[in-house]
Design an enzyme around this catalytic site. Structure first.
Site, PDB file in Angstrom:
ATOM      1  CD  GLN A 132      -2.546   1.730   0.398  1.00 12.98           C
ATOM      2  OE1 GLN A 132      -3.282   0.928  -0.169  1.00 12.98           O
ATOM      3  NE2 GLN A 132      -2.501   3.009   0.041  1.00 12.98           N
ATOM      4  CB  CYS A 133       2.659   2.945  -2.649  1.00 14.61           C
ATOM      5  SG  CYS A 133       3.815   1.587  -2.845  1.00 14.61           S
ATOM      6  N   PRO A 262      -5.660  -2.251   4.983  1.00 15.28           N
ATOM      7  CG  PRO A 262      -3.868  -0.747   4.895  1.00 15.28           C
ATOM      8  CD  PRO A 262      -4.291  -2.123   4.462  1.00 15.28           C
ATOM      9  N   GLY A 265     -10.844   0.560  -0.133  1.00 16.65           N
ATOM     10  CA  GLY A 265     -10.390   0.282  -1.485  1.00 16.65           C
ATOM     11  C   GLY A 265      -9.200   1.145  -1.816  1.00 16.65           C
ATOM     12  CG  MET A 266      -4.721   1.707  -3.104  1.00 15.31           C
ATOM     13  SD  MET A 266      -4.721   3.462  -2.651  1.00 15.31           S
ATOM     14  CE  MET A 266      -3.889   4.168  -4.075  1.00 15.31           C
ATOM     15  CD  GLU A 267      -6.856   5.775  -5.484  1.00 20.65           C
ATOM     16  OE1 GLU A 267      -7.289   5.060  -4.565  1.00 20.65           O
ATOM     17  OE2 GLU A 267      -6.424   6.930  -5.291  1.00 20.65           O
ATOM     18  CG  HIS A 291     -14.375   6.055  -3.903  1.00 24.38           C
ATOM     19  ND1 HIS A 291     -14.714   7.319  -3.470  1.00 24.38           N
ATOM     20  CD2 HIS A 291     -13.030   5.952  -3.728  1.00 24.38           C
ATOM     21  CE1 HIS A 291     -13.623   7.947  -3.046  1.00 24.38           C
ATOM     22  NE2 HIS A 291     -12.582   7.139  -3.185  1.00 24.38           N
ATOM     23  CD  GLU A 292     -11.173   2.843  -4.269  1.00 21.35           C
ATOM     24  OE1 GLU A 292     -10.302   3.583  -4.770  1.00 21.35           O
ATOM     25  OE2 GLU A 292     -11.608   3.012  -3.109  1.00 21.35           O
ATOM     26  CG  HIS A 295      -9.677   7.248  -7.106  1.00 23.18           C
ATOM     27  ND1 HIS A 295      -9.307   8.548  -6.836  1.00 23.18           N
ATOM     28  CD2 HIS A 295     -10.078   6.717  -5.915  1.00 23.18           C
ATOM     29  CE1 HIS A 295      -9.466   8.785  -5.531  1.00 23.18           C
ATOM     30  NE2 HIS A 295      -9.944   7.695  -4.951  1.00 23.18           N
ATOM     31  CD  GLU A 314      -9.489   9.842  -2.241  1.00 23.14           C
ATOM     32  OE1 GLU A 314     -10.639   9.468  -2.524  1.00 23.14           O
ATOM     33  OE2 GLU A 314      -8.480   9.116  -2.412  1.00 23.14           O
ATOM     34  CG  ASP A 371      -0.140   7.363   6.283  1.00 22.08           C
ATOM     35  OD1 ASP A 371      -1.071   7.148   5.494  1.00 22.08           O
ATOM     36  OD2 ASP A 371       0.993   6.849   6.165  1.00 22.08           O
ATOM     37  CE1 TYR A 379     -10.662  10.499   1.856  1.00 23.56           C
ATOM     38  CE2 TYR A 379     -11.930   9.301   0.223  1.00 23.56           C
ATOM     39  CZ  TYR A 379     -10.799   9.425   0.998  1.00 23.56           C
ATOM     40  OH  TYR A 379      -9.814   8.480   0.914  1.00 23.56           O
ATOM     41  NE  ARG A 557     -13.212  -0.049   5.016  1.00 25.98           N
ATOM     42  CZ  ARG A 557     -14.407  -0.070   4.423  1.00 25.98           C
ATOM     43  NH1 ARG A 557     -15.145  -1.171   4.498  1.00 25.98           N
ATOM     44  NH2 ARG A 557     -14.853   0.981   3.775  1.00 25.98           N
ATOM     45  CG  MET A 558      -6.087   2.067   9.161  1.00 23.95           C
ATOM     46  SD  MET A 558      -4.860   3.341   9.015  1.00 23.95           S
ATOM     47  CE  MET A 558      -4.660   3.406   7.255  1.00 23.95           C
TER      48      MET A 558
HETATM   49  N1  BES Z   1      -7.223   6.342  -2.301  1.00 25.33           N
HETATM   50  C1  BES Z   1      -8.109   6.030  -1.242  1.00 25.33           C
HETATM   51  C2  BES Z   1      -7.443   5.262  -0.122  1.00 25.33           C
HETATM   52  C3  BES Z   1      -6.267   5.988   0.494  1.00 25.33           C
HETATM   53  C4  BES Z   1      -6.304   7.329   0.754  1.00 25.33           C
HETATM   54  C5  BES Z   1      -5.134   5.276   0.814  1.00 25.33           C
HETATM   55  C6  BES Z   1      -5.191   7.965   1.311  1.00 25.33           C
HETATM   56  C7  BES Z   1      -4.037   5.902   1.373  1.00 25.33           C
HETATM   57  C8  BES Z   1      -4.080   7.253   1.630  1.00 25.33           C
HETATM   58  C9  BES Z   1      -9.324   5.234  -1.739  1.00 25.33           C
HETATM   59  O1  BES Z   1      -9.750   5.599  -3.003  1.00 25.33           O
HETATM   60  C10 BES Z   1     -10.464   5.541  -0.821  1.00 25.33           C
HETATM   61  O2  BES Z   1     -10.821   6.679  -0.730  1.00 25.33           O
HETATM   62  N2  BES Z   1     -11.021   4.535  -0.181  1.00 25.33           N
HETATM   63  C11 BES Z   1     -12.167   4.681   0.674  1.00 25.33           C
HETATM   64  C12 BES Z   1     -13.409   4.360  -0.119  1.00 25.33           C
HETATM   65  C13 BES Z   1     -14.621   5.159   0.196  1.00 25.33           C
HETATM   66  C14 BES Z   1     -14.435   6.640   0.280  1.00 25.33           C
HETATM   67  C15 BES Z   1     -15.756   4.827  -0.748  1.00 25.33           C
HETATM   68  C16 BES Z   1     -11.954   3.749   1.841  1.00 25.33           C
HETATM   69  O3  BES Z   1     -10.901   3.118   1.919  1.00 25.33           O
HETATM   70  O4  BES Z   1     -12.816   3.642   2.710  1.00 25.33           O
HETATM   71 ZN    ZN Z   2     -10.618   7.532  -2.971  1.00 19.93          ZN
END
Ligand code: BES
Ligand code: ZN
Length: 603
Positions: A132-133, A262, A265-267, A291-292, A295, A314, A371, A379, A557-558
């Protein structure tokens, strides 16, 4: 202005292509590799400065026509969050474009990677690795300019032991079985991407096609339920393509990760990563996939130039996500999703405090770990701003062509909020009146902490019955409770019900009765379970603590674990449990999650 989260000298040098050759060693939990960088010099400097974090660099060479030339390098002192700058001596390099290669291996504290033992997987036979970068962990995987303002194409060869499968955020270019019972998987990403979109997963993975350009990947045991859950994927893509530009990444695959992933989703391009907590069995949480997918344009084509402008990724993505849902399920659904978003925004603002600089739409991040700055603010405040602008310029018929223009104009590049603003004004200056345009209080939107300066009036129809039922419970209004059939609520309405209930103080009798009436404690849906447990902890309902510990032990999941740990710590009788639970589980969580939970607990 430089990216405050990166050491790289991008004003002088830009990476245009990366070629990776990686061996994945599960025995020592390291990636051993060679990275080749194609670098363009804007203007020569004494050093090419790259980002690294816990990397062991053994050799750096300039790639010549027939030979490799040794290059001097040194690593600066390491910073906890930002890692250490790698200085490569470029004093003797005069070419406008040159190639170097770096031999290195990842360190034990690589923050991008989580290595799982076979016991931690569903199949229990093979180990697993995933990365996860985003935002600034690519530097712990490879030396690079770890800033989203630099974009490059990439190619990779990844060698794993048979029968493991490797997947990356790129197109597959086949694999070769080697004599030593290893397999080399080849990849190519022909579209330019920023470093945070490099991604790798290795495990006992199986794939099944669920659409013309989509393969769903997971461990074999859950593959069928994954395919069912995400069966709307092609429809989401097609709807987005109708009002944006064609999807340009070729494949859109989905990988369902182990439960310690964590994020929701990740795009990652060509291969979205998702948490298995989306597997509700009824597709009710599939909006994360929408959502992804969004992106693919917002973020992956038009990219924030650094993490201070994260809302450009976002906020725009949430806006597109909700447009997709609105077009598929009706405008009322879009409106209702917006209302749920406002609840999440309120929670983030409550958490940081209304005056916190981190609640600005465009925060300043000098010296701040991105982070730690993460929240719903970019968002949802971003979404509300765009929704406000859509109405101001005359609604979707005016705004959707603009979105297309925006993507076309900035595709393959990275932008700041000011660049976006200028282009918005340029586009609309002869389409709307000057008075209208002057109504927009740009700076207030960007820089005022706390709630959005204007909150649109969303349609409340789907919310009404949720609020009535809340009133029924708070005021012990038997008639209201009987009149409204909770079992007929959609998942999102159940979420809205709990969100509102959480704002009240509830007696333990009411909580018990709620549980008896609606069976909350046995609901499997992760979003509902999460809110129910949070509600119980906030009301010091101690009976819930063992259930919370159980939920904290099965997923990382955080979005769920961070608020639950915080609430557990503050719940009567929960403090010690919070610390001891984390102590037992910290190696189950992804390193980023572990670090964030620890920070939360020690606050
Ligand atoms: N790109 C994000 C996840 C992310 C953000 C990872 C910042 C690391 C740093 C991803 O697109 C995202 O927003 N995921 C959300 C989905 C939700 C808003 C529908 C999530 O993980 O809950
Ligand atoms: Zn996102």
């Amino acid at each position: 202005m430089a990216d405050p989260s990166s050491y790289s000298n991008t004003d002088r040098y830009n990476i245009s292509h990366i070629s990776l050759d990686w061996k994945i060693d599960f025995d020592v939990k390291a990636i051993i590799g060679e990275v080749r960088l194609t670098v363009r010099a804007q203007r020569h400097d004494e050093y090419l400065i790259l980002d690294t974090k816990h990397l062991e660099i053994s050799r750096v060479e300039l790639i010549g026509e027939n030979e490799f030339k040794h290059l001097n390098f040194h690593l600066e002192k390491s910073h906890d969050n930002f890692g250490s700058a790698l200085y490569i001596d470029t004093k003797n390099i005069k070419d406008k474009e040159f190639r170097i290669r770096i031999f290195y291996r990842t360190g034990a504290n690589c923050t991008a990677a989580q290595w799982l033992e076979p016991e931690q997987t569903i199949g229990k036979k093979h180990p697993y690795l995933f990365t996860q970068c985003q935002p600034i962990h690519a530097r712990s995987l490879l030396p690079c300019q770890d800033t989203p303002r630099v974009k490059f194409t990439y190619a990779a060869s990844v060698t794993v032991r048979n029968p493991l499968v490797a997947l990356m955020s790129a197109l597959s270019k086949g694999n070769v079985i080697n004599d030593d019972d290893t397999i080399t998987y080849n990849f190519n990403q022909p579209v330019v991407i920023p470093s945070y979109l490099i991604a790798l997963a290795v495990g006992a993975l199986k794939g099944k096609d669920i659409g013309p350009r989509t393969t769903c990947w997971s461990e074999e045991e859950i593959l069928d339920s994954c395919c069912f859950e995400f069966s709307e994927t092609e429809k989401f893509l097609a709807v987005a393509e109708e009002f944006l530009i064609p999807y340009c990444w070729g494949k859109y695959d989905i990988l369902v990760l182990p439960s310690s992933f964590p994020f929701g989703g990740m795009e990652n391009p060509c291969l979205t990563f998702v948490t298995p907590t989306l597997l509700a069995g009824d597709r009710s949480l599939a909006n994360v996939v929408a959502h992804e997918i969004a992106h693919s344009w917002m973020g992956n084509l038009v990219t924030n130039s650094d993490w201070q402008h994260f809302w450009l990724n976002e906020g725009f993505t949430v806006f597109i996500e909700r447009k997709i849902l609105g077009k598929m399920y009706g405008e009322k659904v879009r409106q209702f999703e917006s209302l749920i978003g406002l609840k999440e925004l309120k929670e983030s603002i409550d958490h940081f405090g209304v005056d916190s600089p981190l609640t600005k739409l465009v925060p300043e991040l000098d010296g701040i770990d991105p982070d730690g700055a993460f929240s719903s603010v970019p968002y949802e405040k971003g979404y509300n701003f765009l929704y406000y602008l859509e109405n101001l310029v005359g609604g979707p018929t005016m705004f959707e062509p603009y979105l297309k223009f925006h993507v076309k104009k900035f595709a393959f590049s990275s932008i700041t909020t000011d660049q976006w603003k200028e282009s918005f004004i340029e586009y609309f200056k002869d389409k709307i009146s000057e008075t209208r345009m002057n109504e927009i209080e740009w700076t207030k939107w960007f820089k005022t902490p706390g709630h959005p300066i204007i909150t649109p009036n969303y349609d409340r129809e789907l919310e009404l019955s949720c609020l009535d039922l809340v009133e029924g419970w708070i005021k012990s209004n038997v008639e209201l409770k009987r009149k409204i059939d909770f079992t007929r609520f959609t998942t999102k309405q159940k979420i809205m019900f709990l969100e509102n209930l959480m704002e009240a103080e509830l007696t333990h009798d009411i909580i018990h009765e709620l549980d008896v009436s609606y069976q909350f404690s046995s609901i499997k849906n992760s979003e509902i379970k999460f809110r129910w447990q949070l509600l119980c902890l906030k009301n010091n309902y101690k009976n819930m603590i063992p259930h919370v510990v159980a939920f904290l032990s099965v997923q990382g999941r955080m979005k769920f674990v961070r608020p639950l740990y915080r609430a557990l710590k503050n719940c009567v009788g929960g403090r010690d449990v919070a610390f001891s639970t984390f102590e037992t589980l910290k190696s189950f969580y992804h390193p980023i999650a572990s670090q964030m939970i620890l920070q939360d607990l020690n606050k």
